[in-house]
Design a protein around this motif. Structure first.
Motif: not given
Length: 322
Positions: A181-187, A192-196
């Motif tokens: 889950f390493e990449l998921v944790e980075k997301l 929120p704006e960056e993730r979107f």
């Protein structure tokens, strides 16, 4: 190993144990392989098994289960989780299946090999943890870990959870890799704006070819909601922001709790969208909310999202968590 698999397949065809074989054959190039059925010993001359046989064959057993007779299928460890999940959903017939479990050290990604600077590739050979690449410009050696499929970097381990017999190259004690889950944790760590913006950029490349849906073992509906001509959603290319954002999110919701994290969606995506991260986010949340759960680990347990208990989290947890 390929010769031994072909030999065993011929034996099972000859003695009547099975009437067909489900395996792989060369695709358009020597660096791709595609699922294929073989019904005679002669046709097995096209059978192949190498580092590019990444395709999960479990979904093809839905079709085979409707045919007369038993089918021999070769399944890698991660594939058996998908097969078990299909049994649980009554989509495949275990009595019509003969499973030979085969070992896997991680399947190769030809795009990663090319990105490593290999142009004009003429041959790719495996030598343990080293991948030897021959090109028209010379030879090059790469570390296997650097050029395997993204899903293989989070390998579940060498254990087959369903099989009738195991090939000699199996290592049932091979441990699972860490960092799933390493990449998921980075997301998750993004604003929120960056993730979107990240997902908007990734999903904007989608051409709605439906390759992800068609290959996904968890997407096994006879009639898909997105094939409904009444609402003009069938094969619709992205033309609006809503389309590009919602198709994959809706699909991720549909397979939540049933996705085994086989990674086929990302493997076949022609636009290289990391679709598996959406599914892996759901898996991570389910583990945190309901306790660790691996879809397809068995054929009789009830998934957290279909099994109510007094200890279940309340829907408000999403808002409280932020």
């Amino acid at each position: 190993m390929q010769e031994k698999l072909v030999s065993r397949a011929k034996e099972l065809l000859s003695d009547g144990t099975v009437v067909r074989v489900l395996g792989w054959r060369k695709g358009d190039t020597d660096f791709s392989a595609e699922p294929a059925f073989f019904e005679t010993a002669e046709s097995l001359s096209e059978f192949t098994y190498d580092g590019f046989c990444g395709a999960n064959l479990s979904k093809y057993m839905i079709k085979a289960s409707k045919e007369e007779g038993k089918t021999l299928v070769f399944l890698k460890p991660c594939d058996t989780y998908s097969f078990n999940q299909l049994i649980k959903e009554h989509r495949v017939d275990r009595e019509k299946t003969y499973i030979v479990g085969i070992g896997c050290d991680g399947k190769l990604d030809i795009e990663k090999i090319r990105e490593a600077g290999c142009k004009g590739i003429t041959a790719v050979t495996e030598d343990g943890d080293t991948i030897k690449v021959a090109t028209v410009y010379g030879d090059k050696e790469l570390a296997r870990e650097d050029v395997i499929l993204e899903r293989c970097k989070a390998c579940k381990g060498g254990k087959h959870v369903a099989y009738d017999e195991l090939a000699e190259n199996c290592d049932e004690e091979k441990p699972a890799k860490e960092g799933r889950f390493e990449l998921v944790e980075k997301l998750e760590a993004m604003a929120p704006e960056e993730r979107f913006a990240f997902w908007q950029n990734e999903l904007s490349r989608c051409i709605r070819c439906n390759a992800c849906r068609n290959v996904c073992p968890a997407c096994s509906c006879i009639k898909c909601v997105f094939d409904n001509d009444r609402y003009d959603t069938a094969q619709k290319a992205n033309t609006t922001t809503f389309e590009e954002q919602m198709f994959h999110i809706i699909r991720a919701f549909h397979v939540a709790g049933r996705c085994t994290d086989c990674g086929e969606c990302s493997r076949v995506c022609p636009q290289h969208i990391p679709l598996h991260l959406l599914n892996r986010k759901f898996i991570k949340d389910i583990d945190e909310f309901y306790g660790e759960y691996q879809a397809g680990a068995d054929t009789d347990s009830r998934a957290p999202l279909t099994n109510f208990t007094q200890e279940d989290v309340e829907p408000s947890i999403v808002k409280e968590r932020g």
